[in-house]
Design a protein around this motif. Structure first.
Motif, mmCIF file in Angstrom:
data_model
loop_
_atom_site.group_PDB
_atom_site.id
_atom_site.type_symbol
_atom_site.label_atom_id
_atom_site.label_comp_id
_atom_site.label_asym_id
_atom_site.label_seq_id
_atom_site.Cartn_x
_atom_site.Cartn_y
_atom_site.Cartn_z
ATOM 1 N N PRO A 205 0.814 -1.228 0.000
ATOM 2 C CA PRO A 205 0.000 0.000 0.000
ATOM 3 C C PRO A 205 0.845 1.275 0.000
ATOM 4 N N ALA A 206 1.930 1.290 0.765
ATOM 5 C CA ALA A 206 2.796 2.481 0.803
ATOM 6 C C ALA A 206 3.497 2.665 -0.535
ATOM 7 N N ARG A 207 3.991 1.586 -1.113
ATOM 8 C CA ARG A 207 4.656 1.698 -2.416
ATOM 9 C C ARG A 207 3.693 2.235 -3.469
ATOM 10 N N LYS A 208 2.437 1.778 -3.434
ATOM 11 C CA LYS A 208 1.434 2.267 -4.381
ATOM 12 C C LYS A 208 1.178 3.763 -4.171
ATOM 13 N N GLY B 89 4.153 10.111 -7.645
ATOM 14 C CA GLY B 89 5.177 10.413 -8.642
ATOM 15 C C GLY B 89 6.556 9.866 -8.350
ATOM 16 N N TYR B 90 6.687 8.994 -7.358
ATOM 17 C CA TYR B 90 7.983 8.389 -7.031
ATOM 18 C C TYR B 90 8.207 7.167 -7.921
ATOM 19 N N ASP B 91 9.446 6.990 -8.378
ATOM 20 C CA ASP B 91 9.839 5.837 -9.192
ATOM 21 C C ASP B 91 10.827 4.990 -8.411
ATOM 22 N N GLU B 92 10.671 3.673 -8.507
ATOM 23 C CA GLU B 92 11.592 2.772 -7.827
ATOM 24 C C GLU B 92 12.962 2.848 -8.479
ATOM 25 N N GLN B 93 14.005 2.949 -7.641
ATOM 26 C CA GLN B 93 15.374 3.066 -8.121
ATOM 27 C C GLN B 93 16.158 1.778 -7.895
ATOM 28 N N TRP B 94 16.118 1.245 -6.667
ATOM 29 C CA TRP B 94 16.804 -0.005 -6.337
ATOM 30 C C TRP B 94 16.230 -0.519 -5.026
ATOM 31 N N LEU C 125 4.507 -2.956 19.221
ATOM 32 C CA LEU C 125 3.525 -2.288 20.064
ATOM 33 C C LEU C 125 2.969 -3.212 21.136
ATOM 34 N N ASP C 126 2.837 -4.509 20.822
ATOM 35 C CA ASP C 126 2.310 -5.447 21.816
ATOM 36 C C ASP C 126 3.265 -5.610 22.990
ATOM 37 N N ALA C 127 4.565 -5.721 22.694
ATOM 38 C CA ALA C 127 5.574 -5.893 23.742
ATOM 39 C C ALA C 127 6.023 -4.559 24.328
ATOM 40 N N GLY C 128 5.728 -3.464 23.622
ATOM 41 C CA GLY C 128 6.135 -2.140 24.097
ATOM 42 C C GLY C 128 7.633 -1.924 24.042
ATOM 43 N N GLU C 129 8.263 -2.459 22.986
ATOM 44 C CA GLU C 129 9.710 -2.323 22.878
ATOM 45 C C GLU C 129 10.128 -2.177 21.421
ATOM 46 N N LEU C 130 11.379 -1.803 21.225
ATOM 47 C CA LEU C 130 11.951 -1.713 19.889
ATOM 48 C C LEU C 130 12.671 -3.016 19.576
ATOM 49 N N VAL C 131 12.539 -3.480 18.336
ATOM 50 C CA VAL C 131 13.205 -4.707 17.910
ATOM 51 C C VAL C 131 13.998 -4.417 16.642
ATOM 52 N N THR C 132 15.111 -5.117 16.485
ATOM 53 C CA THR C 132 15.957 -4.984 15.309
ATOM 54 C C THR C 132 15.683 -6.161 14.386
ATOM 55 N N CYS C 133 15.536 -5.886 13.090
ATOM 56 C CA CYS C 133 15.297 -6.949 12.120
ATOM 57 C C CYS C 133 15.864 -6.529 10.763
ATOM 58 N N THR C 134 15.983 -7.499 9.875
ATOM 59 C CA THR C 134 16.464 -7.218 8.524
ATOM 60 C C THR C 134 15.278 -7.246 7.578
ATOM 61 N N ARG C 135 15.160 -6.236 6.750
ATOM 62 C CA ARG C 135 14.061 -6.144 5.779
ATOM 63 C C ARG C 135 14.635 -5.721 4.427
ATOM 64 N N ASN C 136 13.911 -6.078 3.369
ATOM 65 C CA ASN C 136 14.257 -5.589 2.048
ATOM 66 C C ASN C 136 13.606 -4.221 1.902
ATOM 67 N N ILE C 137 14.412 -3.218 1.574
ATOM 68 C CA ILE C 137 13.958 -1.831 1.474
ATOM 69 C C ILE C 137 14.040 -1.386 0.018
ATOM 70 N N VAL C 138 12.976 -0.770 -0.458
ATOM 71 C CA VAL C 138 12.943 -0.198 -1.810
ATOM 72 C C VAL C 138 13.218 1.303 -1.680
ATOM 73 N N ILE C 139 14.134 1.792 -2.503
ATOM 74 C CA ILE C 139 14.435 3.222 -2.550
ATOM 75 C C ILE C 139 13.719 3.788 -3.771
ATOM 76 N N MET C 140 12.911 4.822 -3.529
ATOM 77 C CA MET C 140 12.140 5.457 -4.598
ATOM 78 C C MET C 140 12.549 6.929 -4.672
ATOM 79 N N LYS C 141 12.414 7.512 -5.854
ATOM 80 C CA LYS C 141 12.887 8.884 -6.084
ATOM 81 C C LYS C 141 11.828 9.675 -6.842
ATOM 82 N N LYS C 142 11.762 10.959 -6.501
ATOM 83 C CA LYS C 142 10.882 11.888 -7.209
ATOM 84 C C LYS C 142 11.624 13.183 -7.445
ATOM 85 N N SER C 143 11.529 13.701 -8.653
ATOM 86 C CA SER C 143 12.064 15.042 -8.942
ATOM 87 C C SER C 143 11.045 16.054 -8.479
ATOM 88 N N ILE C 144 11.523 17.074 -7.763
ATOM 89 C CA ILE C 144 10.583 18.076 -7.222
ATOM 90 C C ILE C 144 10.860 19.440 -7.816
#
Length: 123
Positions: free
Chosen positions: A79-82, A88-93, A104-123
């Protein structure tokens, strides 16, 4: 004491960043960690936040010279990517990245590895 304006902070930080970057590199604007509470989603809040960030970068005092804005989004967050594509953002890599998320259930911060898409828009 002295009052420091946002423009003063931005001007000082741009000068400092320019001095720290290796030759041939430039500073860029990255929108990251934008989250709308689940009970307030699908109300246009995310789009309004993005558009306001773009306006600030484009028109805000002290931010001159930036012509692009980047956004980092988890690849499985379709949904966020859409939304970003509609704005007007385009996927770059994409890249695997270690991130910190709130459990939120545990009330703490957790570290994890995720695949992240970098998108770009000319403004």
């Amino acid at each position: 004491g002295a009052v420091t304006t946002l423009k003063d902070l931005v001007d000082a930080n741009q000068e400092n960043v320019s001095q720290l970057l290796p030759s041939g590199m430039k500073a860029v604007v990255v929108l990251s960690n934008l989250v709308v509470s689940t009970s307030f989603r699908r109300m246009g809040i995310g789009a309004k936040l993005c558009l306001e960030a773009e306006r600030f970068v484009k028109e805000g005092e002290g931010w001159g010279g930036f012509t692009d804005i980047y956004v980092r989004v988890e690849s499985e967050n379709l949904p966020a990517r859409k939304l970003y594509q509609l704005l007007g953002y385009d996927e770059q890599w994409d890249e695997d990245s270690t991130i910190v998320k709130s459990d939120l259930d545990a009330g703490e911060l957790v570290t994890c590895t995720r695949n992240i898409v970098i998108m770009k828009k000319s403004i």
